[in-house]
Design a protein around this motif. Sequence first.
Motif, PDB file in Angstrom:
ATOM      1  N   ALA A 198      34.033  31.854  45.025  1.00  0.00           N
ATOM      2  CA  ALA A 198      34.641  31.322  46.235  1.00  0.00           C
ATOM      3  C   ALA A 198      33.581  30.952  47.259  1.00  0.00           C
ATOM      4  O   ALA A 198      32.614  31.691  47.452  1.00  0.00           O
ATOM      5  CB  ALA A 198      35.611  32.330  46.838  1.00  0.00           C
ATOM      6  N   ASP A 199      33.806  29.822  47.884  1.00  0.00           N
ATOM      7  CA  ASP A 199      32.977  29.366  49.008  1.00  0.00           C
ATOM      8  C   ASP A 199      33.727  29.786  50.272  1.00  0.00           C
ATOM      9  O   ASP A 199      34.793  29.227  50.560  1.00  0.00           O
ATOM     10  CB  ASP A 199      32.802  27.859  48.927  1.00  0.00           C
ATOM     11  N   VAL A 200      33.170  30.764  50.990  1.00  0.00           N
ATOM     12  CA  VAL A 200      33.906  31.418  52.068  1.00  0.00           C
ATOM     13  C   VAL A 200      33.174  31.267  53.387  1.00  0.00           C
ATOM     14  O   VAL A 200      31.944  31.426  53.448  1.00  0.00           O
ATOM     15  CB  VAL A 200      34.090  32.918  51.759  1.00  0.00           C
ATOM     16  N   THR A 201      33.920  30.989  54.441  1.00  0.00           N
ATOM     17  CA  THR A 201      33.381  31.018  55.800  1.00  0.00           C
ATOM     18  C   THR A 201      33.764  32.346  56.429  1.00  0.00           C
ATOM     19  O   THR A 201      34.949  32.686  56.523  1.00  0.00           O
ATOM     20  CB  THR A 201      33.940  29.868  56.644  1.00  0.00           C
ATOM     21  N   LEU A 202      32.761  33.112  56.824  1.00  0.00           N
ATOM     22  CA  LEU A 202      33.001  34.423  57.415  1.00  0.00           C
ATOM     23  C   LEU A 202      33.396  34.280  58.883  1.00  0.00           C
ATOM     24  O   LEU A 202      33.280  33.203  59.468  1.00  0.00           O
ATOM     25  CB  LEU A 202      31.746  35.285  57.278  1.00  0.00           C
ATOM     26  N   ILE A 203      33.823  35.396  59.465  1.00  0.00           N
ATOM     27  CA  ILE A 203      34.212  35.362  60.867  1.00  0.00           C
ATOM     28  C   ILE A 203      33.014  35.121  61.773  1.00  0.00           C
ATOM     29  O   ILE A 203      33.165  34.759  62.937  1.00  0.00           O
ATOM     30  CB  ILE A 203      34.939  36.661  61.275  1.00  0.00           C
ATOM     31  N   SER A 204      31.830  35.301  61.221  1.00  0.00           N
ATOM     32  CA  SER A 204      30.615  34.997  61.964  1.00  0.00           C
ATOM     33  C   SER A 204      30.253  33.519  61.867  1.00  0.00           C
ATOM     34  O   SER A 204      29.232  33.084  62.399  1.00  0.00           O
ATOM     35  CB  SER A 204      29.448  35.829  61.409  1.00  0.00           C
ATOM     36  N   TRP A 205      31.075  32.755  61.170  1.00  0.00           N
ATOM     37  CA  TRP A 205      30.896  31.314  60.953  1.00  0.00           C
ATOM     38  C   TRP A 205      29.806  31.004  59.946  1.00  0.00           C
ATOM     39  O   TRP A 205      29.518  29.828  59.699  1.00  0.00           O
ATOM     40  CB  TRP A 205      30.645  30.563  62.250  1.00  0.00           C
ATOM     41  N   SER A 206      29.216  32.014  59.353  1.00  0.00           N
ATOM     42  CA  SER A 206      28.291  31.752  58.253  1.00  0.00           C
ATOM     43  C   SER A 206      29.091  31.587  56.964  1.00  0.00           C
ATOM     44  O   SER A 206      30.224  32.057  56.855  1.00  0.00           O
ATOM     45  CB  SER A 206      27.294  32.896  58.113  1.00  0.00           C
ATOM     46  N   SER A 207      28.506  30.922  56.008  1.00  0.00           N
ATOM     47  CA  SER A 207      29.182  30.684  54.730  1.00  0.00           C
ATOM     48  C   SER A 207      28.469  31.432  53.619  1.00  0.00           C
ATOM     49  O   SER A 207      27.240  31.539  53.620  1.00  0.00           O
ATOM     50  CB  SER A 207      29.204  29.187  54.412  1.00  0.00           C
ATOM     51  N   ILE A 208      29.250  31.942  52.705  1.00  0.00           N
ATOM     52  CA  ILE A 208      28.678  32.645  51.556  1.00  0.00           C
ATOM     53  C   ILE A 208      29.334  32.156  50.282  1.00  0.00           C
ATOM     54  O   ILE A 208      30.416  31.581  50.289  1.00  0.00           O
ATOM     55  CB  ILE A 208      28.846  34.172  51.680  1.00  0.00           C
ATOM     56  N   ASP A 209      28.652  32.424  49.199  1.00  0.00           N
ATOM     57  CA  ASP A 209      29.136  32.103  47.862  1.00  0.00           C
ATOM     58  C   ASP A 209      29.433  33.432  47.177  1.00  0.00           C
ATOM     59  O   ASP A 209      28.516  34.160  46.815  1.00  0.00           O
ATOM     60  CB  ASP A 209      28.049  31.324  47.117  1.00  0.00           C
ATOM     61  N   ALA A 210      30.696  33.762  47.045  1.00  0.00           N
ATOM     62  CA  ALA A 210      31.094  35.076  46.520  1.00  0.00           C
ATOM     63  C   ALA A 210      31.469  34.993  45.049  1.00  0.00           C
ATOM     64  O   ALA A 210      31.988  33.974  44.584  1.00  0.00           O
ATOM     65  CB  ALA A 210      32.276  35.613  47.330  1.00  0.00           C
ATOM     66  N   TRP A 211      31.229  36.100  44.358  1.00  0.00           N
ATOM     67  CA  TRP A 211      31.530  36.190  42.928  1.00  0.00           C
ATOM     68  C   TRP A 211      32.297  37.476  42.618  1.00  0.00           C
ATOM     69  O   TRP A 211      32.055  38.510  43.228  1.00  0.00           O
ATOM     70  CB  TRP A 211      30.245  36.188  42.101  1.00  0.00           C
ATOM     71  N   GLY A 212      33.179  37.386  41.654  1.00  0.00           N
ATOM     72  CA  GLY A 212      33.847  38.569  41.147  1.00  0.00           C
ATOM     73  C   GLY A 212      33.050  39.211  40.031  1.00  0.00           C
ATOM     74  O   GLY A 212      31.984  38.716  39.650  1.00  0.00           O
ATOM     75  N   GLN A 213      33.586  40.306  39.497  1.00  0.00           N
ATOM     76  CA  GLN A 213      32.901  41.055  38.451  1.00  0.00           C
ATOM     77  C   GLN A 213      33.162  40.509  37.060  1.00  0.00           C
ATOM     78  O   GLN A 213      32.445  40.844  36.113  1.00  0.00           O
ATOM     79  CB  GLN A 213      33.324  42.526  38.506  1.00  0.00           C
ATOM     80  N   GLY A 214      34.183  39.693  36.933  1.00  0.00           N
ATOM     81  CA  GLY A 214      34.473  39.060  35.648  1.00  0.00           C
ATOM     82  C   GLY A 214      35.599  39.740  34.891  1.00  0.00           C
ATOM     83  O   GLY A 214      35.841  40.936  35.043  1.00  0.00           O
ATOM     84  N   THR A 215      36.273  38.967  34.078  1.00  0.00           N
ATOM     85  CA  THR A 215      37.297  39.478  33.180  1.00  0.00           C
ATOM     86  C   THR A 215      37.072  38.847  31.809  1.00  0.00           C
ATOM     87  O   THR A 215      36.760  37.653  31.712  1.00  0.00           O
ATOM     88  CB  THR A 215      38.715  39.189  33.712  1.00  0.00           C
ATOM     89  N   GLN A 216      37.227  39.648  30.771  1.00  0.00           N
ATOM     90  CA  GLN A 216      36.872  39.178  29.442  1.00  0.00           C
ATOM     91  C   GLN A 216      38.059  38.534  28.736  1.00  0.00           C
ATOM     92  O   GLN A 216      39.161  39.067  28.733  1.00  0.00           O
ATOM     93  CB  GLN A 216      36.353  40.341  28.588  1.00  0.00           C
ATOM     94  N   VAL A 217      37.783  37.395  28.140  1.00  0.00           N
ATOM     95  CA  VAL A 217      38.768  36.693  27.332  1.00  0.00           C
ATOM     96  C   VAL A 217      38.213  36.578  25.912  1.00  0.00           C
ATOM     97  O   VAL A 217      37.091  36.109  25.719  1.00  0.00           O
ATOM     98  CB  VAL A 217      39.061  35.287  27.896  1.00  0.00           C
ATOM     99  N   ILE A 218      38.993  37.030  24.959  1.00  0.00           N
ATOM    100  CA  ILE A 218      38.600  36.938  23.550  1.00  0.00           C
ATOM    101  C   ILE A 218      39.687  36.180  22.806  1.00  0.00           C
ATOM    102  O   ILE A 218      40.852  36.575  22.836  1.00  0.00           O
ATOM    103  CB  ILE A 218      38.405  38.324  22.921  1.00  0.00           C
ATOM    104  N   VAL A 219      39.289  35.107  22.165  1.00  0.00           N
ATOM    105  CA  VAL A 219      40.230  34.297  21.404  1.00  0.00           C
ATOM    106  C   VAL A 219      39.879  34.423  19.923  1.00  0.00           C
ATOM    107  O   VAL A 219      38.796  34.031  19.496  1.00  0.00           O
ATOM    108  CB  VAL A 219      40.184  32.822  21.828  1.00  0.00           C
ATOM    109  N   SER A 220      40.795  34.980  19.175  1.00  0.00           N
ATOM    110  CA  SER A 220      40.556  35.187  17.744  1.00  0.00           C
ATOM    111  C   SER A 220      41.050  33.987  16.940  1.00  0.00           C
ATOM    112  O   SER A 220      42.037  33.346  17.298  1.00  0.00           O
ATOM    113  CB  SER A 220      41.252  36.458  17.271  1.00  0.00           C
ATOM    114  N   SER A 221      40.354  33.726  15.851  1.00  0.00           N
ATOM    115  CA  SER A 221      40.723  32.566  15.026  1.00  0.00           C
ATOM    116  C   SER A 221      41.723  32.950  13.952  1.00  0.00           C
ATOM    117  O   SER A 221      42.014  34.117  13.746  1.00  0.00           O
ATOM    118  CB  SER A 221      39.472  31.990  14.379  1.00  0.00           C
TER     119      SER A 221
END
Length: 120
Positions: free
Chosen positions: A97-120
């Motif tokens: 996410a591209d987020v504007t903080l209440i301080s008006w600065s912008s940050i690039d935030a990341w989550g921890q991830g979720t795993q997807v496994i697709v079996s054939s």
Amino acid sequence: QVQLMESGGGLVQAGGSLRLSCVASGRFFSINAMGWYRQAPGKQREFVARISSGVVTNYADSVRGRFTISVDNAQNMMYLQMNSLKPEDTAFYYCNADVTLISWSSIDAWGQGTQVIVSS
């Protein structure tokens, strides 16, 4: 600060569907754009989809027509509906996410991830 948390990953057979969710929490002024990236074992993280202003969407060629990104701005939620999944979609999926903080600065935030496994 901003926290992103993904959910919805799991194991699915090829041809199946999954819906990933990402919720943003914390103190911020606005979320300007959100996106999904993925990283398969032994590979670099790659772009999957992005949505800005709640309506403008972009997709990687490899997922266009199969995946759909959407947001619920009121709930600070983002979704990725994944249909017709293929084994090559197997990866950890990360919320961004591209987020504007209440301080008006912008940050690039990341989550921890979720795993997807697709079996054939």
